[in-house]
Design a protein around this motif. Structure first.
Motif, PDB file in Angstrom:
ATOM      1  N   GLN A  92      11.812   7.720  -3.393  1.00 25.61           N
ATOM      2  CA  GLN A  92      11.098   8.119  -4.616  1.00 25.61           C
ATOM      3  C   GLN A  92       9.765   7.387  -4.731  1.00 25.61           C
ATOM      4  OE1 GLN A  92      14.096   7.459  -7.759  1.00 25.61           O
ATOM      5  NE2 GLN A  92      14.035   9.676  -8.119  1.00 25.61           N
ATOM      6  N   LEU A  93       9.774   6.084  -4.478  1.00 27.41           N
ATOM      7  CA  LEU A  93       8.540   5.305  -4.572  1.00 27.41           C
ATOM      8  C   LEU A  93       7.519   5.781  -3.542  1.00 27.41           C
ATOM      9  CD1 LEU A  93       9.962   1.699  -5.121  1.00 27.41           C
ATOM     10  CD2 LEU A  93       8.847   3.169  -6.820  1.00 27.41           C
ATOM     11  N   SER A  94       7.989   6.095  -2.338  1.00 29.90           N
ATOM     12  CA  SER A  94       7.080   6.601  -1.305  1.00 29.90           C
ATOM     13  C   SER A  94       6.438   7.905  -1.742  1.00 29.90           C
ATOM     14  CB  SER A  94       7.842   6.794   0.007  1.00 29.90           C
ATOM     15  OG  SER A  94       7.000   7.377   0.984  1.00 29.90           O
ATOM     16  N   ASN A  95       7.254   8.824  -2.262  1.00 28.98           N
ATOM     17  CA  ASN A  95       6.717  10.107  -2.715  1.00 28.98           C
ATOM     18  C   ASN A  95       5.742   9.932  -3.865  1.00 28.98           C
ATOM     19  OD1 ASN A  95       8.280  11.420  -0.816  1.00 28.98           O
ATOM     20  ND2 ASN A  95       9.948  11.876  -2.243  1.00 28.98           N
ATOM     21  N   TYR A  96       6.086   9.047  -4.815  1.00 25.50           N
ATOM     22  CA  TYR A  96       5.183   8.797  -5.938  1.00 25.50           C
ATOM     23  C   TYR A  96       3.850   8.222  -5.453  1.00 25.50           C
ATOM     24  CZ  TYR A  96       9.154   9.484  -9.108  1.00 25.50           C
ATOM     25  OH  TYR A  96      10.213  10.016  -9.797  1.00 25.50           O
ATOM     26  N   SER A  97       3.911   7.354  -4.444  1.00 29.04           N
ATOM     27  CA  SER A  97       2.675   6.771  -3.905  1.00 29.04           C
ATOM     28  C   SER A  97       1.806   7.834  -3.258  1.00 29.04           C
ATOM     29  CB  SER A  97       3.012   5.674  -2.886  1.00 29.04           C
ATOM     30  OG  SER A  97       3.662   4.579  -3.499  1.00 29.04           O
ATOM     31  N   VAL A  98       2.440   8.745  -2.493  1.00 30.22           N
ATOM     32  CA  VAL A  98       1.673   9.806  -1.839  1.00 30.22           C
ATOM     33  C   VAL A  98       1.079  10.758  -2.871  1.00 30.22           C
ATOM     34  CG1 VAL A  98       1.812  11.775  -0.272  1.00 30.22           C
ATOM     35  CG2 VAL A  98       3.002   9.662   0.294  1.00 30.22           C
ATOM     36  N   TYR A  99       1.881  11.130  -3.888  1.00 32.48           N
ATOM     37  CA  TYR A  99       1.361  12.011  -4.933  1.00 32.48           C
ATOM     38  C   TYR A  99       0.221  11.339  -5.704  1.00 32.48           C
ATOM     39  CZ  TYR A  99       5.571  14.802  -4.157  1.00 32.48           C
ATOM     40  OH  TYR A  99       6.563  15.575  -3.596  1.00 32.48           O
ATOM     41  N   SER A 100       0.391  10.049  -5.996  1.00 32.36           N
ATOM     42  CA  SER A 100      -0.672   9.318  -6.706  1.00 32.36           C
ATOM     43  C   SER A 100      -1.936   9.250  -5.868  1.00 32.36           C
ATOM     44  CB  SER A 100      -0.195   7.905  -7.054  1.00 32.36           C
ATOM     45  OG  SER A 100       0.939   7.936  -7.899  1.00 32.36           O
ATOM     46  N   ALA A 101      -1.758   9.046  -4.562  1.00 32.93           N
ATOM     47  CA  ALA A 101      -2.919   9.019  -3.670  1.00 32.93           C
ATOM     48  C   ALA A 101      -3.650  10.353  -3.704  1.00 32.93           C
ATOM     49  CB  ALA A 101      -2.473   8.695  -2.244  1.00 32.93           C
ATOM     50  N   MET A 102      -2.915  11.458  -3.748  1.00 38.15           N
ATOM     51  CA  MET A 102      -3.542  12.772  -3.797  1.00 38.15           C
ATOM     52  C   MET A 102      -4.342  12.961  -5.082  1.00 38.15           C
ATOM     53  SD  MET A 102      -0.457  15.116  -2.214  1.00 38.15           S
ATOM     54  CE  MET A 102      -1.384  16.637  -2.426  1.00 38.15           C
ATOM     55  N   VAL A 103      -3.797  12.477  -6.202  1.00 39.94           N
ATOM     56  CA  VAL A 103      -4.528  12.588  -7.471  1.00 39.94           C
ATOM     57  C   VAL A 103      -5.809  11.769  -7.420  1.00 39.94           C
ATOM     58  CG1 VAL A 103      -4.441  12.061  -9.931  1.00 39.94           C
ATOM     59  CG2 VAL A 103      -2.441  13.066  -8.813  1.00 39.94           C
ATOM     60  N   VAL A 104      -5.700  10.545  -6.951  1.00 38.02           N
ATOM     61  CA  VAL A 104      -6.863   9.658  -6.889  1.00 38.02           C
ATOM     62  C   VAL A 104      -7.902  10.206  -5.915  1.00 38.02           C
ATOM     63  CG1 VAL A 104      -7.657   7.354  -6.245  1.00 38.02           C
ATOM     64  CG2 VAL A 104      -5.557   7.620  -7.575  1.00 38.02           C
ATOM     65  N   LEU A 105      -7.454  10.706  -4.771  1.00 38.13           N
ATOM     66  CA  LEU A 105      -8.388  11.252  -3.790  1.00 38.13           C
ATOM     67  C   LEU A 105      -9.059  12.523  -4.292  1.00 38.13           C
ATOM     68  CD1 LEU A 105      -6.347  10.686  -0.503  1.00 38.13           C
ATOM     69  CD2 LEU A 105      -8.419   9.470  -1.220  1.00 38.13           C
ATOM     70  N   THR A 106      -8.365  13.301  -5.116  1.00 40.05           N
ATOM     71  CA  THR A 106      -8.999  14.465  -5.732  1.00 40.05           C
ATOM     72  C   THR A 106     -10.160  14.032  -6.619  1.00 40.05           C
ATOM     73  OG1 THR A 106      -6.931  15.716  -5.691  1.00 40.05           O
ATOM     74  CG2 THR A 106      -8.637  16.472  -7.215  1.00 40.05           C
ATOM     75  N   LEU A 107      -9.934  12.986  -7.413  1.00 38.12           N
ATOM     76  CA  LEU A 107     -11.011  12.447  -8.250  1.00 38.12           C
ATOM     77  C   LEU A 107     -12.135  11.877  -7.385  1.00 38.12           C
ATOM     78  CD1 LEU A 107      -8.857  10.628 -10.980  1.00 38.12           C
ATOM     79  CD2 LEU A 107     -10.014  12.845 -11.161  1.00 38.12           C
ATOM     80  N   ALA A 108     -11.761  11.242  -6.261  1.00 33.85           N
ATOM     81  CA  ALA A 108     -12.775  10.701  -5.348  1.00 33.85           C
ATOM     82  C   ALA A 108     -13.617  11.820  -4.753  1.00 33.85           C
ATOM     83  CB  ALA A 108     -12.102   9.896  -4.241  1.00 33.85           C
ATOM     84  N   MET A 109     -12.975  12.933  -4.395  1.00 32.80           N
ATOM     85  CA  MET A 109     -13.713  14.070  -3.842  1.00 32.80           C
ATOM     86  C   MET A 109     -14.712  14.612  -4.858  1.00 32.80           C
ATOM     87  SD  MET A 109     -12.202  17.615  -2.217  1.00 32.80           S
ATOM     88  CE  MET A 109     -11.506  18.120  -3.799  1.00 32.80           C
TER      89      MET A 109
END
Length: 332
Positions: free
Chosen positions: A8-25
């Motif tokens: 669960q923590l791994s999946n949450y980290s990957v999903y959070s990374a996607m949200v942050v990277l979307t903002l970075a883009m």
């Protein structure tokens, strides 16, 4: 901590990374949008002096390149950046770094969950490859100004992560017997690192071809590409990325043959994955040969490099899924 919690923590980290990277883009795109008026104005003012400096030679091609600044722009153009552009670039850089750290955490937690090197299926290949691509970009950014490249790196990484979490995701599972070897950590890790560098090289190659076409048309620098370095600088960066990646892929092919000898009793079995890995090596070798051959246009050489990247994508997204062989480890 249980494996379920780690998953669960791994999946949450990957999903959070996607949200942050979307903002970075978005922030990277905002930077390019805000910088264009100042960059165009500065490039118009400095066009003649810059050409005189390059014509003088300054002693070497590398010295002439340094006159363009770390990212290919003149020093005055960088100084003329509006405050809003610099602010957007700073936000984009911090968000990219945060997204990279979150993705690293996701990979580490996945490894803790499966109790092995996280390279046993398509999902794990994808998130590790995305992680290495971001690490390569962030690391390169510490040595030169690559703010203009961020949009073209973060965007493809998001596409890969999106496919990984929606199409290629698989729960943790035991490795096949042939994969239970220290060569998994060596061979597959180097392969994913190489694909990350090939991705950067492909992005730079596409930008070079577009920029070169615009410069050849003698159009005024008012297009989107007017915010990027010159075609000459982009081509050198493309070549530099492939000079790093090609020896790494050579090692990947050789290490794979050694591992195949241990696992299956033969160095070469004409498996689809082995064949495509060799095809990739041949295409990139052809690019480097064409790049160094007198009479070959550098534009044509870069097209060969892009053909090599198409082979990389096919090797990952098609061969792994649709061609049955000894390397059928997609987990899907």
């Amino acid at each position: 901590m249980t494996d379920y919690t780690l998953a669960q923590l791994s999946n949450y980290s990957v999903y959070s990374a996607m949200v942050v990277l979307t903002l970075a883009m978005l922030a990277h795109g905002l930077y390019l949008a805000r910088i264009v008026p100042a960059r165009e104005s500065a490039s118009t003012r400095e066009e003649a002096p810059a050409r005189e400096l390059v014509a003088a030679g300054v002693g070497s091609e590398g010295s002439a390149a340094s006159a363009e600044g770390a990212g290919g722009a003149t020093a005055d153009a960088v100084e003329a950046e509006p405050r809003s552009a610099r602010k957007a670039a700073g936000i984009a850089r911090m968000l990219t770094l945060l997204g990279t750290l979150l993705l690293v955490a996701g990979v580490v937690l996945r490894a803790a969950e499966v109790h092995r090197w996280p390279l046993g299926n398509m999902y794990e290949f994808a998130i590790v490859g995305a992680m290495f691509t971001l690490l390569a970009y962030v690391g390169w950014s510490t040595r030169r100004d690559l703010r203009w490249l961020g949009l073209f790196v973060v965007g493809p990484v998001l596409l890969v992560l999106g496919a990984a979490t929606t199409v290629w995701y698989t729960d943790a599972s035991e490795l096949m017997p042939s994969l239970r070897s220290y060569w998994l950590a060596i061979h597959v890790t180097v392969a994913t690192m190489t694909v990350a560098v090939f991705t950067l090289g492909a992005a730079l190659g596409i930008l070079y071809l577009v920029q070169d076409r615009l410069e050849a048309s003698d159009a005024p620098p008012r297009s989107f590409m007017g915010r990027l370095p010159s075609a000459r600088a982009l081509e050198r960066m493309t070549y530099g990325a492939h000079i790093i990646a090609f020896p790494m892929w050579t090692f990947t092919v050789i290490a794979g043959a050694i591992w195949a000898r241990q696992a299956w009793g033969s160095y070469w079995n004409w498996d689809p994955k082995e064949v495509w890995s060799f095809v990739i090596w041949v295409v990139y070798a052809a690019y480097l040969h064409a790049r160094a051959t007198t009479g070959w246009k550098r534009q044509n050489a870069v097209w060969i490099a892009l053909g090599g990247f198409v082979c990389v994508v096919l090797n990952f997204a098609v061969v792994n899924l649709f061609l049955v062989g000894m390397h059928s480890y997609s987990g899907l």
